[in-house]
Design a protein around this motif. Structure first.
Motif, PDB file in Angstrom:
ATOM      1  N   ALA A  98      -0.518  -2.708   2.138  1.00  0.00           N
ATOM      2  CA  ALA A  98       0.239  -2.423   0.911  1.00  0.00           C
ATOM      3  C   ALA A  98       0.774  -3.717   0.300  1.00  0.00           C
ATOM      4  O   ALA A  98       0.673  -3.930  -0.922  1.00  0.00           O
ATOM      5  CB  ALA A  98       1.384  -1.467   1.223  1.00  0.00           C
ATOM      6  N   GLY A  99       1.331  -4.590   1.134  1.00  0.00           N
ATOM      7  CA  GLY A  99       1.835  -5.865   0.627  1.00  0.00           C
ATOM      8  C   GLY A  99       0.735  -6.740   0.062  1.00  0.00           C
ATOM      9  O   GLY A  99       0.912  -7.388  -0.986  1.00  0.00           O
ATOM     10  N   GLN A 100      -0.417  -6.781   0.742  1.00  0.00           N
ATOM     11  CA  GLN A 100      -1.533  -7.588   0.256  1.00  0.00           C
ATOM     12  C   GLN A 100      -2.064  -7.077  -1.076  1.00  0.00           C
ATOM     13  O   GLN A 100      -2.380  -7.867  -1.973  1.00  0.00           O
ATOM     14  CB  GLN A 100      -2.646  -7.593   1.299  1.00  0.00           C
ATOM     15  CG  GLN A 100      -2.305  -8.344   2.568  1.00  0.00           C
ATOM     16  CD  GLN A 100      -3.228  -7.994   3.718  1.00  0.00           C
ATOM     17  OE1 GLN A 100      -4.246  -7.315   3.537  1.00  0.00           O
ATOM     18  NE2 GLN A 100      -2.897  -8.461   4.903  1.00  0.00           N
ATOM     19  N   MET A 101      -2.164  -5.757  -1.219  1.00  0.00           N
ATOM     20  CA  MET A 101      -2.678  -5.192  -2.461  1.00  0.00           C
ATOM     21  C   MET A 101      -1.725  -5.468  -3.627  1.00  0.00           C
ATOM     22  O   MET A 101      -2.167  -5.827  -4.730  1.00  0.00           O
ATOM     23  CB  MET A 101      -2.895  -3.689  -2.294  1.00  0.00           C
ATOM     24  CG  MET A 101      -3.974  -3.310  -1.290  1.00  0.00           C
ATOM     25  SD  MET A 101      -5.616  -3.899  -1.733  1.00  0.00           S
ATOM     26  CE  MET A 101      -5.913  -2.986  -3.240  1.00  0.00           C
ATOM     27  N   ILE A 102      -0.424  -5.303  -3.389  1.00  0.00           N
ATOM     28  CA  ILE A 102       0.549  -5.522  -4.466  1.00  0.00           C
ATOM     29  C   ILE A 102       0.617  -7.000  -4.841  1.00  0.00           C
ATOM     30  O   ILE A 102       0.502  -7.365  -6.019  1.00  0.00           O
ATOM     31  CB  ILE A 102       1.932  -4.996  -4.045  1.00  0.00           C
ATOM     32  CG1 ILE A 102       1.897  -3.472  -3.879  1.00  0.00           C
ATOM     33  CG2 ILE A 102       2.988  -5.395  -5.077  1.00  0.00           C
ATOM     34  CD1 ILE A 102       3.170  -2.892  -3.291  1.00  0.00           C
ATOM     35  N   CYS A 103       0.802  -7.856  -3.843  1.00  0.00           N
ATOM     36  CA  CYS A 103       0.923  -9.298  -4.117  1.00  0.00           C
ATOM     37  C   CYS A 103      -0.387  -9.877  -4.651  1.00  0.00           C
ATOM     38  O   CYS A 103      -0.381 -10.691  -5.583  1.00  0.00           O
ATOM     39  CB  CYS A 103       1.348 -10.035  -2.854  1.00  0.00           C
ATOM     40  SG  CYS A 103       2.992  -9.617  -2.254  1.00  0.00           S
ATOM     41  N   GLY A 104      -1.513  -9.476  -4.069  1.00  0.00           N
ATOM     42  CA  GLY A 104      -2.800  -9.993  -4.514  1.00  0.00           C
ATOM     43  C   GLY A 104      -3.120  -9.589  -5.939  1.00  0.00           C
ATOM     44  O   GLY A 104      -3.627 -10.394  -6.730  1.00  0.00           O
ATOM     45  N   THR A 105      -2.820  -8.332  -6.300  1.00  0.00           N
ATOM     46  CA  THR A 105      -3.058  -7.884  -7.674  1.00  0.00           C
ATOM     47  C   THR A 105      -2.163  -8.631  -8.654  1.00  0.00           C
ATOM     48  O   THR A 105      -2.607  -9.027  -9.744  1.00  0.00           O
ATOM     49  CB  THR A 105      -2.820  -6.371  -7.782  1.00  0.00           C
ATOM     50  OG1 THR A 105      -3.678  -5.685  -6.853  1.00  0.00           O
ATOM     51  CG2 THR A 105      -3.109  -5.880  -9.186  1.00  0.00           C
ATOM     52  N   ALA A 106      -0.897  -8.840  -8.281  1.00  0.00           N
ATOM     53  CA  ALA A 106       0.017  -9.588  -9.145  1.00  0.00           C
ATOM     54  C   ALA A 106      -0.461 -11.026  -9.343  1.00  0.00           C
ATOM     55  O   ALA A 106      -0.427 -11.560 -10.468  1.00  0.00           O
ATOM     56  CB  ALA A 106       1.422  -9.570  -8.549  1.00  0.00           C
ATOM     57  N   LEU A 107      -0.914 -11.650  -8.274  1.00  0.00           N
ATOM     58  CA  LEU A 107      -1.436 -13.019  -8.385  1.00  0.00           C
ATOM     59  C   LEU A 107      -2.682 -13.072  -9.254  1.00  0.00           C
ATOM     60  O   LEU A 107      -2.870 -14.017 -10.035  1.00  0.00           O
ATOM     61  CB  LEU A 107      -1.739 -13.570  -6.996  1.00  0.00           C
ATOM     62  CG  LEU A 107      -0.536 -13.908  -6.111  1.00  0.00           C
ATOM     63  CD1 LEU A 107      -1.002 -14.293  -4.711  1.00  0.00           C
ATOM     64  CD2 LEU A 107       0.274 -15.036  -6.721  1.00  0.00           C
ATOM     65  N   ALA A 108      -3.551 -12.072  -9.137  1.00  0.00           N
ATOM     66  CA  ALA A 108      -4.758 -12.044  -9.950  1.00  0.00           C
ATOM     67  C   ALA A 108      -4.423 -11.876 -11.427  1.00  0.00           C
ATOM     68  O   ALA A 108      -5.040 -12.523 -12.292  1.00  0.00           O
ATOM     69  CB  ALA A 108      -5.670 -10.908  -9.475  1.00  0.00           C
ATOM     70  N   LEU A 109      -3.464 -11.014 -11.736  1.00  0.00           N
ATOM     71  CA  LEU A 109      -3.049 -10.848 -13.129  1.00  0.00           C
ATOM     72  C   LEU A 109      -2.469 -12.137 -13.685  1.00  0.00           C
ATOM     73  O   LEU A 109      -2.705 -12.494 -14.851  1.00  0.00           O
ATOM     74  CB  LEU A 109      -2.023  -9.714 -13.229  1.00  0.00           C
ATOM     75  CG  LEU A 109      -2.550  -8.303 -12.948  1.00  0.00           C
ATOM     76  CD1 LEU A 109      -1.394  -7.318 -12.850  1.00  0.00           C
ATOM     77  CD2 LEU A 109      -3.527  -7.869 -14.026  1.00  0.00           C
TER      78      LEU A 109
END
Length: 312
Positions: A98-109
């Protein structure tokens, strides 16, 4: 068989293949043969061997074993250490993915936006993923060492910690568990960011321009356009990260080695200890079979999610 109303010429054209089509099909199977053999050798055979060894006992490292029937599975249900490792594995997977998906998506945006030095930001995002996992874990273990670690030294110089009573980061089950979660998120959100960024690059700018012309705000564009269009990428990334998290070994082994006590021991580490330290190949194979079954359950669930989302 031809359906009613289907022209005979179309049926003959679709059902009768010429020599060229048959040669192309044989060539395709011939080119796929090495891959199929590799899958059988590296995937199917080890899985079936593990299943077979789970019904064996005695011997050492799989040699000289005897049939044990269901004894290993009965032992497993009464093994408190197994249930502790299973709970930690499931919590580890849930929280870190869950943390990887949230943080990774935010970084990609963030990395997808146009600004000066964007290439440098993208390189910095990928930096944690470029460092080997074991190296990352060892570095973090030194950073949080209670005697000579960087974190305690900084806290001491800032006057936030009494040198006579240093914080024992890896000696506390709660602190060690939290640090493992943070390390896992920090290490793998780069991969999530990379995959999501590739998905963002495939979305046409014309869609965003049309939405802005219609008066959509940034949040409306994100929730109603970007995330729905990214859902296939996010689901595939979720599958990959869940499988890896359930099978995690090197990060935990190099960072805490399951300690303090067994507080951070997951199934992967418990399997390793049973086989390598105790030489109990049969029981270790039983644990590995259970882990394989749990992983397959998650894969099936995610594949159903992919099917419902319309992906083919």
């Amino acid at each position: 068989m031809a359906t009613i109303g289907t022209p005979l010429a179309q049926v003959e054209k679709s059902e009768v293949r010429g020599p060229l089509e048959r040669r192309e099909e044989r060539l395709a199977w011939l080119m796929l043969l090495p891959v199929l053999l590799a899958l059988l050798a590296l995937g199917v055979y080890p899985a079936l061997s593990t299943l077979w060894f789970s019904f064996q006992q005695g011997g050492s490292f799989g040699m000289g074993t005897t049939n044990a029937g269901w004894a290993n599975y009965v032992r497993l249900f009464h093994d408190e250490q197994f249930w502790s490792a299973l709970r930690f594995s499931l919590l580890y997977s849930l929280i870190t993915v869950a943390g990887q998906m949230i943080c990774g998506t935010a970084l990609a945006l963030f990395a997808n936006r146009r600004f000066a030095g964007r290439w440098l930001a993208r390189a910095a995002i990928l930096f944690p993923w470029a460092i080997p996992t074991a190296t990352n874990s060892v570095i973090w273990a030194y950073m949080f060492n209670d005697q000579y670690g960087l974190i305690n030294s900084l806290l001491e110089h800032l006057g936030l910690m009494n040198p006579a009573h240093p914080t024992v980061w890896l000696g506390s089950p709660q602190l060690a568990t939290v640090l493992i979660y943070v390390l896992a998120v920090w290490k793998a959100n780069s991969l999530v960011a990379l995959l999501v960024l590739a998905g963002l690059q495939s979305i046409s700018d014309e869609i965003y321009e049309a939405a802005r012309v219609d008066g959509a705000s940034r949040w409306q564009i994100l929730w109603r356009i970007t995330l729905p269009l990214l859902s296939p990428v996010l689901l595939v990334t979720l599958i990959l990260r869940t499988i890896e998290s359930l099978q995690a070994f090197d990060l935990i082994s190099a960072f805490t080695n399951g300690g303090p006590g067994n507080a951070t021991q997951n199934l992967g580490l418990y399997i390793y200890l049973q086989i390598q330290q105790f030489g109990d190949f049969g029981y270790g194979s039983t644990l590995a079979t259970v882990l394989m079954a749990i992983t397959l359950v998650f894969i099936v669930l995610y594949m159903r999610m992919l099917a419902r989302s319309g992906m083919r």
